[in-house]
Design a protein around this motif. Structure first.
Motif, mmCIF file in Angstrom:
data_model
loop_
_atom_site.group_PDB
_atom_site.id
_atom_site.type_symbol
_atom_site.label_atom_id
_atom_site.label_comp_id
_atom_site.label_asym_id
_atom_site.label_seq_id
_atom_site.Cartn_x
_atom_site.Cartn_y
_atom_site.Cartn_z
ATOM 1 N N GLY A 58 0.672 -1.319 0.057
ATOM 2 C CA GLY A 58 0.030 -0.140 0.002
ATOM 3 C C GLY A 58 0.839 1.232 0.009
ATOM 4 O O GLY A 58 0.191 2.383 -0.143
ATOM 5 N N GLU A 59 2.065 0.989 0.034
ATOM 6 C CA GLU A 59 2.749 2.518 0.075
ATOM 7 C C GLU A 59 3.864 2.395 -1.101
ATOM 8 O O GLU A 59 4.291 1.312 -1.669
ATOM 9 C CB GLU A 59 3.870 2.587 1.630
ATOM 10 N N PRO A 60 4.181 3.471 -1.784
ATOM 11 C CA PRO A 60 5.317 3.457 -2.834
ATOM 12 C C PRO A 60 6.643 2.777 -2.331
ATOM 13 O O PRO A 60 6.836 3.105 -1.193
ATOM 14 C CB PRO A 60 5.345 5.146 -3.055
ATOM 15 N N ALA A 61 7.224 2.102 -3.206
ATOM 16 C CA ALA A 61 8.419 1.436 -2.995
ATOM 17 C C ALA A 61 9.385 2.515 -2.848
ATOM 18 O O ALA A 61 9.391 3.801 -3.475
ATOM 19 C CB ALA A 61 8.748 0.708 -4.091
ATOM 20 N N ARG A 62 10.359 2.423 -1.852
ATOM 21 C CA ARG A 62 11.380 3.540 -1.639
ATOM 22 C C ARG A 62 12.751 3.214 -2.293
ATOM 23 O O ARG A 62 13.061 2.031 -2.049
ATOM 24 C CB ARG A 62 11.462 3.513 0.023
ATOM 25 N N ALA A 63 13.098 4.148 -2.952
ATOM 26 C CA ALA A 63 14.434 3.878 -3.496
ATOM 27 C C ALA A 63 15.404 4.003 -2.469
ATOM 28 O O ALA A 63 15.375 4.280 -1.502
ATOM 29 C CB ALA A 63 14.844 4.993 -4.425
ATOM 30 N N ARG A 64 16.522 2.892 -2.693
ATOM 31 C CA ARG A 64 17.563 2.547 -1.761
ATOM 32 C C ARG A 64 18.724 3.690 -1.898
ATOM 33 O O ARG A 64 19.419 3.484 -3.046
ATOM 34 C CB ARG A 64 18.204 1.152 -1.992
ATOM 35 N N LEU A 65 18.632 4.795 -1.432
ATOM 36 C CA LEU A 65 19.557 5.928 -1.656
ATOM 37 C C LEU A 65 20.568 6.190 -0.490
ATOM 38 O O LEU A 65 20.130 6.238 0.669
ATOM 39 C CB LEU A 65 18.711 7.038 -1.975
ATOM 40 N N GLY A 66 21.687 6.285 -0.897
ATOM 41 C CA GLY A 66 22.794 6.834 0.217
ATOM 42 C C GLY A 66 23.088 8.122 -0.212
ATOM 43 O O GLY A 66 23.387 8.517 -1.403
ATOM 44 N N VAL A 67 23.135 9.028 0.844
ATOM 45 C CA VAL A 67 23.302 10.433 0.540
ATOM 46 C C VAL A 67 24.500 10.802 1.212
ATOM 47 O O VAL A 67 24.721 10.828 2.426
ATOM 48 C CB VAL A 67 22.129 11.446 1.119
ATOM 49 N N GLN A 68 25.589 11.624 0.476
ATOM 50 C CA GLN A 68 26.802 12.040 1.167
ATOM 51 C C GLN A 68 26.476 13.814 0.902
ATOM 52 O O GLN A 68 26.461 14.129 -0.079
ATOM 53 C CB GLN A 68 28.111 11.643 0.580
ATOM 54 N N VAL A 69 26.651 14.431 1.944
ATOM 55 C CA VAL A 69 26.639 15.974 2.152
ATOM 56 C C VAL A 69 27.575 16.482 3.367
ATOM 57 O O VAL A 69 27.705 15.613 4.175
ATOM 58 C CB VAL A 69 25.103 16.517 2.310
ATOM 59 N N SER A 70 27.805 17.479 3.601
ATOM 60 C CA SER A 70 28.406 18.188 4.634
ATOM 61 C C SER A 70 27.482 18.600 5.669
ATOM 62 O O SER A 70 26.415 19.091 5.169
ATOM 63 C CB SER A 70 29.430 19.389 4.153
ATOM 64 N N ALA A 71 27.653 18.080 6.782
ATOM 65 C CA ALA A 71 26.669 18.389 8.048
ATOM 66 C C ALA A 71 27.092 19.965 8.345
ATOM 67 O O ALA A 71 26.239 20.550 8.661
ATOM 68 C CB ALA A 71 27.012 17.516 9.174
ATOM 69 N N LEU A 72 28.089 20.344 8.224
ATOM 70 C CA LEU A 72 28.516 21.756 8.420
ATOM 71 C C LEU A 72 29.255 22.568 7.311
ATOM 72 O O LEU A 72 30.375 22.087 6.733
ATOM 73 C CB LEU A 72 29.467 21.887 9.694
ATOM 74 N N LEU A 73 28.923 23.520 6.824
ATOM 75 C CA LEU A 73 29.183 24.180 5.330
ATOM 76 C C LEU A 73 29.613 25.565 5.928
ATOM 77 O O LEU A 73 29.159 26.538 6.242
ATOM 78 C CB LEU A 73 28.034 24.357 4.334
ATOM 79 N N PRO A 74 30.862 25.809 5.175
ATOM 80 C CA PRO A 74 31.649 27.030 5.493
ATOM 81 C C PRO A 74 30.644 28.197 4.750
ATOM 82 O O PRO A 74 30.115 28.158 3.807
ATOM 83 C CB PRO A 74 32.854 26.949 4.945
ATOM 84 N N ALA A 75 30.622 29.549 5.327
ATOM 85 C CA ALA A 75 29.943 30.554 4.529
ATOM 86 C C ALA A 75 30.547 30.751 3.107
ATOM 87 O O ALA A 75 31.598 30.752 2.913
ATOM 88 C CB ALA A 75 29.975 31.807 5.568
ATOM 89 N N GLY A 76 29.495 31.008 2.338
ATOM 90 C CA GLY A 76 29.904 31.260 0.760
ATOM 91 C C GLY A 76 30.219 29.926 0.101
ATOM 92 O O GLY A 76 30.554 30.224 -1.021
ATOM 93 N N ALA A 77 30.196 28.745 0.603
ATOM 94 C CA ALA A 77 30.530 27.702 -0.172
ATOM 95 C C ALA A 77 29.246 27.031 -0.685
ATOM 96 O O ALA A 77 28.245 27.015 0.021
ATOM 97 C CB ALA A 77 31.101 26.569 0.790
ATOM 98 N N PRO A 78 29.374 26.496 -2.001
ATOM 99 C CA PRO A 78 28.255 25.981 -2.648
ATOM 100 C C PRO A 78 27.965 24.739 -1.809
ATOM 101 O O PRO A 78 28.843 24.027 -1.153
ATOM 102 C CB PRO A 78 28.655 25.470 -3.983
#
Length: 453
Positions: free
Chosen positions: A366-386
């Protein structure tokens, strides 16, 4: 929809930094979430020295008047202590909608002073349970046989385990459910102690390292397995004398804390839910007075929730079959969002009943299948950084979208992820303004985005 009947007492324990703290006059000491997080971290950083604990604190109370007053409602983080974590308000509301549970009735929250030892907080938990279970059992005839179900995120599971296995709590516990609990510790916690952190630059924010390094609780989160590479292979942190930033006495005591849990008879039914699919450090290399985290390789690269590797998210005893870890779920999710993950909530629908769960704990009907995704990001980003987002998936040619939403409820920004080949996807957001943000990554459909992270 009718709510599922629950006659037991359900107790929710947050992770480290997940409890609001106040001083003796009721003034907020730690209560930073959502839109107030950025500026509040600056204020907290300047006053952290007053919250440092004395070296001989052990399992005691420092007597500084600090008291826990509730769970953190929204997104919160304390760099150098632990990772960003979603608040617990949505979890509590979901539990009340789905089950015959009510906060302050048979749905209890147990905030605790997360600076202090897990043993100390387990003793406090015992006192609270002794009172509350008696109150609940005597409130109606059908509740006389009620027991306790613990629902614990992260370090909260260590507090509850010590109560259940060392302080006699198994006698009244029906089930202990842990979400991302570092039963065998976390290499990331060790890195936080060794490396320290500066929030927004040395001119604006002091190093919180001295505060973090005084905490017995943070030392009890350090990996309790061989995880630091050296000339003779992997070594335990406690066997490396002179490791900077680590209090040797607190680390030795943390080793005794974990040894006590390992030696306790496994008499409580434990369900250890762990996030997977996220790049997670399983070891570290020490050089030039810093600890560099080393994610696993191959299939092991995503074998964790970004903070706690899967091998550490179950007790060491489970590997030999001597520990009753049953029906454990493993959703693709980051550590800080496990308690709000849809798959985890599927599991909880089954686990909060009286009877021992049968069959899979992650139904998908009854629920949409969830894609198996691994996410990599910075938890703390310096000011002005993309803001760069990298996603891995076992499937090629997915259409994925990332959405960056300000925690203060501002307008979100979305980006379609580029297919980089080999199950890798990426996107770059322009430098976001100062503040706290939530990132969601999901599959793009013709009409919407199905959120997975």
């Amino acid at each position: 929809m009718a709510r599922a009947q629950v006659t037991d007492l359900v107790v929710v324990l947050p992770g480290i930094t997940g409890s609001r703290l106040a001083d003796a006059d009721g003034g907020a000491v730690w209560d930073l979430s959502g839109a107030a997080l950025l500026q509040g971290l600056r204020t907290f950083g300047r006053s952290a020295s007053a919250l440092r604990l004395p070296k001989d604190i052990g399992d005691g109370d420092p007597g500084d008047g600090v008291v826990p007053v509730g769970l953190m409602p929204g997104l919160h983080a304390l760099p150098g202590v632990w990772h960003p974590v979603d608040g617990y308000t949505d979890l509590l509301r979901w539990l009340e909608r789905r089950f015959t549970l009510s906060v302050s009735d048979n749905l209890l929250t147990f905030p605790y002073d997360w600076r202090l030892s897990c043993r100390y907080n387990a003793q406090r938990l015992k006192g609270r349970i002794d009172l509350e279970l008696e109150r609940w059992r005597t409130s109606a005839p059908e509740r006389r046989e009620a027991r306790v179900v613990f629902l614990c995120h992260s370090m909260g599971g260590l507090v509850a385990r010590h109560y259940v296995e060392r302080l006699g709590g198994h006698e009244i516990t029906r089930r202990l459910i842990t979400l991302g609990t570092p039963h065998r510790g976390s290499v990331a916690a060790l890195a936080g102690l060794v490396n320290g952190v500066r929030l927004l630059g040395p001119d604006l924010d002091p190093d919180l390292g001295s505060f973090a390094r005084s905490l017995p609780s943070l030392h009890q989160l350090v990996a309790d397995h061989a995880c630091v590479t050296g000339p003779d292979g992997l070594a335990y942190a406690r066997d490396l004398p002179g490791l900077p930033g680590v209090d040797a006495a607190l680390l030795a005591d943390a080793a005794r804390f974990h040894a006590d849990l390992r030696s306790a008879p496994p008499r409580a039914e434990l369900h250890a839910i762990s996030g997977i699919g996220q790049h997670t450090a399983t070891a570290a290399r020490y050089a030039d007075d810093r600890l560099a985290l080393l994610p696993g390789t191959g299939a092991a690269a995503g074998d964790g929730d970004g903070a706690v590797p899967r091998l550490a998210a179950v007790p060491a005893e489970a590997a030999g079959g001597g520990f009753p870890v049953t029906g454990s779920a493993t959703p693709y999710e980051q550590h800080g969002s496990l308690h709000n993950n849809g798959g985890v909530r599927d599991a909880l629908r089954n686990l909060l009943g009286h009877e021992r769960p049968d069959g899979p704990t992650l139904p998908v009907g009854g629920e949409p299948a969830r894609a198996r995704l691994g996410v990599q990001v910075s938890a703390l980003l310096p000011a002005g950084a993309p803001y760069e987002v990298t996603v891995t998936a076992p499937d090629d040619a997915l259409r994925l979208t990332a959405e960056l939403r300000p925690a203060d409820g501002g307008r979100p920004t979305a980006r379609a992820l580029d297919d980089l080949g080999g199950g890798r996807y990426g996107a770059t957001f322009p430098p976001p303004g100062p503040g706290a943000y939530r990132l969601s990554v999901g599959r793009t459909t013709a009409l919407s985005v199905v959120a997975d992270r």
